[in-house]
Design a protein around this motif. Structure first.
Motif, PDB file in Angstrom:
ATOM      1  N   LYS A 138       8.813   9.327   3.145  1.00  0.00           N
ATOM      2  CA  LYS A 138       7.290   9.993   2.948  1.00  0.00           C
ATOM      3  C   LYS A 138       6.984  11.255   3.756  1.00  0.00           C
ATOM      4  O   LYS A 138       6.629  12.212   3.266  1.00  0.00           O
ATOM      5  N   ARG A 139       7.473  11.014   5.244  1.00  0.00           N
ATOM      6  CA  ARG A 139       7.352  12.225   5.987  1.00  0.00           C
ATOM      7  C   ARG A 139       8.025  13.258   5.650  1.00  0.00           C
ATOM      8  O   ARG A 139       7.811  14.451   5.816  1.00  0.00           O
ATOM      9  N   ASN A 140       9.141  12.968   5.397  1.00  0.00           N
ATOM     10  CA  ASN A 140      10.338  14.146   5.190  1.00  0.00           C
ATOM     11  C   ASN A 140      10.646  14.376   3.626  1.00  0.00           C
ATOM     12  O   ASN A 140      11.550  15.093   3.391  1.00  0.00           O
ATOM     13  N   ARG A 169       0.952  -1.256   0.054  1.00  0.00           N
ATOM     14  CA  ARG A 169      -0.095   0.109   0.067  1.00  0.00           C
ATOM     15  C   ARG A 169       0.909   1.207  -0.004  1.00  0.00           C
ATOM     16  O   ARG A 169       0.526   2.336  -0.708  1.00  0.00           O
ATOM     17  N   LEU A 170       1.823   1.344   0.887  1.00  0.00           N
ATOM     18  CA  LEU A 170       2.760   2.347   0.904  1.00  0.00           C
ATOM     19  C   LEU A 170       3.472   2.937  -0.557  1.00  0.00           C
ATOM     20  O   LEU A 170       3.525   3.952  -1.029  1.00  0.00           O
ATOM     21  N   GLY A 182       1.366   4.038  -3.027  1.00  0.00           N
ATOM     22  CA  GLY A 182       0.893   5.242  -2.780  1.00  0.00           C
ATOM     23  C   GLY A 182       1.921   6.344  -3.238  1.00  0.00           C
ATOM     24  O   GLY A 182       1.556   7.485  -3.555  1.00  0.00           O
ATOM     25  N   LEU A 183       3.140   5.657  -3.477  1.00  0.00           N
ATOM     26  CA  LEU A 183       4.220   6.956  -3.827  1.00  0.00           C
ATOM     27  C   LEU A 183       4.447   6.802  -5.484  1.00  0.00           C
ATOM     28  O   LEU A 183       4.918   7.670  -5.819  1.00  0.00           O
ATOM     29  N   ALA A 184       4.180   5.584  -5.837  1.00  0.00           N
ATOM     30  CA  ALA A 184       4.441   5.339  -7.377  1.00  0.00           C
ATOM     31  C   ALA A 184       3.736   5.950  -8.469  1.00  0.00           C
ATOM     32  O   ALA A 184       2.489   6.613  -7.985  1.00  0.00           O
ATOM     33  N   PRO A 185       4.027   6.185  -9.464  1.00  0.00           N
ATOM     34  CA  PRO A 185       3.177   6.985 -10.746  1.00  0.00           C
ATOM     35  C   PRO A 185       1.894   6.295 -10.837  1.00  0.00           C
ATOM     36  O   PRO A 185       1.419   5.208 -10.402  1.00  0.00           O
TER      37      PRO A 185
END
Ligand SMILES: Cc1ncc(COP(=O)(O)O)c(C=O)c1O
Length: 386
Positions: A292-294, A82-83, A86-89
């Motif tokens: 992701k946070r930073n 899921r993470l 969430g970051l991927a294209p």
């Protein structure tokens, strides 16, 4: 420097001359206590420094299971998938487990062949995608180990390359085009926007898929989370590995579209005994959440440091005007002389800075959060070695 004996171990290359005892932040220490400034970071693995206290703590505190059989369900697997999604294209909505980059590439080739019913590929000339037979076939492996039929696309990657690619794809027998969006292995080869943005429509017109290999470029190396983001391009598949755990554990992943995931589930094999080992997954989840946070702060820092490296390198007295190619903290200095480049890299290593050297290119891949004083010390040393 004498080359260390390695009687039982098989290794490529002639640089096994540092007996590493430990590594911390941007430094590597050898068994005699010598300290090296690391401008290679394991080749895009330790993007945020070695021996990160948060990841070390996570490893020591891990109380999860030793192992999960691939046929069972495991919540952290779903959480990591899921993470990453969430970051991927956009469009890459499913994730396959892998032990590292080569396996992720292999899964992508498998998915492309099953999904298209085709067996041919197009890859960049002299590319590198790993050491499995499929990956070596699309890479620069020896002819003797090539098991796939692969046409080579020769850089520069511009409008003309797109025309040449069209000629090949028109035969409608190519399963996928595979490439790094910015090639670390080809000395920071940066495709022109026209090429990258024409790629997906061209591939899809002829029933070909696009695999972008972000094993080396992923997780901030080029100043974007993924190098794909430098362009308006939505690949059909994307591979990741290396910096996903920052080196604290081994992992790889293939991100795919929903329909490709369905093909792999129905007709493929995504078993992988050690793919996404529970400890590696725990480290990857912690690392990816931290990135992701930073993200904003980290990437802004990459831009600032990148400008500093390039400014310093531009001011150095190379025997011949070098070509400097860079995106973020992937920095290639083509000194136009293979012997000279090798000599500079060896002298730097002897004096305490670790760089990569590919033919006439000196490649620098420092930690994305290297502090300014360390960056300066390393660059000063390089300057003194020219
Ligand atoms: C672009 C790229 N793809 C794939 C791989 C293979 O990854 P691994 O060594 O984790 O199998 C590498 C390794 O350097 C790489 O640079």
């Amino acid at each position: 420097m004498p080359r260390l004996r390695k009687p039982f171990l098989v290794q490529n290359g002639g640089t096994a001359d540092i007996e590493v005892a430990r590594a911390r932040g941007s430094y590597v220490y050898d068994a005699r206590g010598r300290k090296y400034i690391d401008f290679m970071m394991g080749w895009c693995v330790g993007n945020f420094g070695w021996e990160r206290p948060d990841l070390r703590r996570r490893i020591h505190a891990f109380r999860g299971p030793d192992y999960i059989y691939p046929g069972y369900a495991y919540k952290p697997w779903r959480e990591l998938a899921r993470l990453l999604v969430g970051l991927a294209p956009e469009g890459l909505t499913r994730c396959c487990r892998a032990t590292g980059g080569s396996e992720a590439v292999e899964l992508a080739l498998q998915a492309a062949m099953l999904h298209t019913g085709r067996r041919k590929f197009v890859a960049l000339e002299d590319a590198y995608h790993g050491n499995t037979l499929g990956a070596m076939s699309v890479g620069d492996g020896d002819d003797a180990v090539r098991v796939l039929s692969v046409a080579r696309l020769k850089p520069p990657l511009d409008a003309d390359a797109l025309d040449r690619l069209q000629t090949r794809l028109k035969q409608r027998d190519v399963a996928a085009v595979i490439m790094e969006p910015i090639s670390m292995n080809l000395g920071v080869l940066i495709p022109e926007t026209e090429f990258m943005e024409g790629l997906v429509p061209l591939c899809h017109r002829f029933g070909t898929l696009l695999i972008l290999d972000e094993v080396a470029t992923g997780f901030g190396r080029t100043g974007k989370l993924f190098a794909t983001e430098h362009y308006d391009v939505q690949p059909d598949m994307m591979t990741i590995a290396k910096a996903a755990t920052g080196g604290a554990a081994g992992i790889g992943a293939l991100l795919v579209r929903e329909d490709l995931a369905a093909t792999l589930e129905e007709a493929g094999n995504v078993y992988s005994t050690y793919g996404w080992h529970p400890l590696s997954v725990d480290v990857a989840i912690a690392n990816v959440r931290w990135i992701k946070r930073n993200q904003r702060r980290l990437l802004e820092r990459v831009d600032r440091l990148s400008a500093y490296f390039v400014e310093r390198l531009r001011g150095m007295a190379f025997p011949e005007e070098p070509e400097i190619r860079w995106r973020g903290l992937a920095i290639a200095v083509d000194v136009r002389d293979e012997k000279y480049a090798g000599r500079v890299a060896r002298t730097c290593r002897a004096r305490g800075v670790l760089l990569d050297c590919q033919e006439s290119v000196l490649l620098m891949l420092p930690a994305l959060n290297v502090d300014r004083a360390t960056a300066k010390a390393g660059l000063d040393m390089i300057e003194a070695c020219l």
